[in-house]
Write a protein that holds these residues in place. Sequence first.
Motif, PDB file in Angstrom:
ATOM      1  N   ARG A 256      -8.970 -17.971  16.686  1.00 53.54           N
ATOM      2  CA  ARG A 256      -9.646 -16.723  17.063  1.00 53.54           C
ATOM      3  C   ARG A 256      -8.743 -15.870  17.947  1.00 53.54           C
ATOM      4  O   ARG A 256      -8.653 -14.647  17.776  1.00 53.54           O
ATOM      5  CB  ARG A 256     -10.969 -17.014  17.775  1.00 53.54           C
ATOM      6  CG  ARG A 256     -12.131 -17.276  16.841  1.00 53.54           C
ATOM      7  CD  ARG A 256     -13.461 -17.181  17.566  1.00 53.54           C
ATOM      8  NE  ARG A 256     -13.607 -18.238  18.563  1.00 53.54           N
ATOM      9  CZ  ARG A 256     -14.167 -19.410  18.338  1.00 53.54           C
ATOM     10  NH1 ARG A 256     -14.625 -19.682  17.124  1.00 53.54           N
ATOM     11  NH2 ARG A 256     -14.261 -20.308  19.287  1.00 53.54           N
ATOM     12  N   LEU A 257      -8.070 -16.508  18.893  1.00 53.50           N
ATOM     13  CA  LEU A 257      -7.168 -15.780  19.783  1.00 53.50           C
ATOM     14  C   LEU A 257      -6.013 -15.171  18.985  1.00 53.50           C
ATOM     15  O   LEU A 257      -5.682 -13.985  19.158  1.00 53.50           O
ATOM     16  CB  LEU A 257      -6.630 -16.716  20.863  1.00 53.50           C
ATOM     17  CG  LEU A 257      -5.588 -16.118  21.823  1.00 53.50           C
ATOM     18  CD1 LEU A 257      -6.196 -14.949  22.596  1.00 53.50           C
ATOM     19  CD2 LEU A 257      -5.074 -17.189  22.784  1.00 53.50           C
ATOM     20  N   SER A 260      -7.224 -12.338  16.757  1.00 57.35           N
ATOM     21  CA  SER A 260      -7.558 -11.132  17.536  1.00 57.35           C
ATOM     22  C   SER A 260      -6.314 -10.328  17.888  1.00 57.35           C
ATOM     23  O   SER A 260      -6.393  -9.112  18.077  1.00 57.35           O
ATOM     24  CB  SER A 260      -8.310 -11.526  18.808  1.00 57.35           C
ATOM     25  OG  SER A 260      -7.441 -12.141  19.759  1.00 57.35           O
ATOM     26  N   ARG A 297     -12.028 -12.599  19.563  1.00 56.88           N
ATOM     27  CA  ARG A 297     -11.577 -13.621  20.516  1.00 56.88           C
ATOM     28  C   ARG A 297     -12.760 -14.376  21.121  1.00 56.88           C
ATOM     29  O   ARG A 297     -12.709 -15.603  21.316  1.00 56.88           O
ATOM     30  CB  ARG A 297     -10.761 -12.954  21.621  1.00 56.88           C
ATOM     31  CG  ARG A 297     -10.116 -13.942  22.607  1.00 56.88           C
ATOM     32  CD  ARG A 297      -9.491 -13.208  23.767  1.00 56.88           C
ATOM     33  NE  ARG A 297     -10.486 -12.508  24.556  1.00 56.88           N
ATOM     34  CZ  ARG A 297     -10.401 -11.236  24.929  1.00 56.88           C
ATOM     35  NH1 ARG A 297      -9.368 -10.495  24.554  1.00 56.88           N
ATOM     36  NH2 ARG A 297     -11.355 -10.685  25.671  1.00 56.88           N
TER      37      ARG A 297
END
Length: 355
Positions: A256-257, A260, A297
């Motif tokens: 996710r990080l 993003s 994120r």
Amino acid sequence: MADLAKVLADAREKGASDIFIVAGHAISFKISGTFHDYSEERMLPADTRALIEDMYRLAGHDDRKVIEYGDDDLSFAIPGVARFRANMYKQRGSLAAVIRVIPFSLPDPGAFHIPDAVLDFADNTKGLVLVTGPAGSGKSVTLSCIIDRINQTRTNHIITLEDPIEYLHPHKRSIVSQREISLDTKDYASALRAALRQSPDVILVGELRDAESISIAMTAAETGHLVLSTLHTLGAKNTIDRIVDGFSAEMQPQIRLQLSMVLQGVISQQLINTSEGTQRPAFEIMVANPAVRTMIRDSRTHQIDSVMQTNSGDGMITMENSLMELYSQGLIDKDSAVTHSFNPDVIRRKLGIVK
């Protein structure tokens, strides 16, 4: 039995998008989303097999995987007619095929009603751009138009990894290397790794099929390359969730990080039959602005629709608003708008439909 070369030439002349060869049915053309029989003659299993063997000969392939494995892909061209992308498969013990007709000329964005907000993704020099939608929704056309825009405006090395190659891109301002999976390279993951050693500026990946190819594509985007690819998903939220869910639970926060930071946007599209007897695309366009990046994120993708609603100035549009535009132009009716909506209740409210 039908002559394959003539069938292919007639399909191109009639404007067919696909040709269907299935035992028990006549050869059929798909034109503007509607099936048309090529003749009254129903194909027998021996007929479909003979046509598919002719197809292998046209493509210059001796390794007929459909016989051994039950399905196969190939592409070939007939000079002066068109290029063709074929998938051959077994069904009920006989051989069948679906053939996509691909004109030699690159698609014209105006003729395919591709909005400027989609073509503007060509201005990105790094990051990940995803084009999503069901099979046959025009994803390859959209990607080809973006690649051609880059080819016309920048001096880049563009590498395309396709299975098989569809549109042929001539060298314009850029150098374009087009590689076909299984013919020029083993698989997407191997080709992606190799591409990073080939001084690319832009990498087109025909499809992100698994966690390995997604991970390599994100790493390429993270290291300063523009990566374009497709997924068979509908809607920006579902696309992001699909990518994250492809990884183990312990890896998902890191994915996710990473996503993003590298994602530039998601284009989701559908082809819809119109009242004029043609097909028009409806687009959902999400641009990864700071608010969207925070939601990815923090695992708040369910809030992305509201950001898209309030940021139309950035080129964003929801599928519901795109459908409403087609409805207001008289191109589709209310039932079609509801059927193709990602949020049917939202479109019903916009149309004043009471359940």
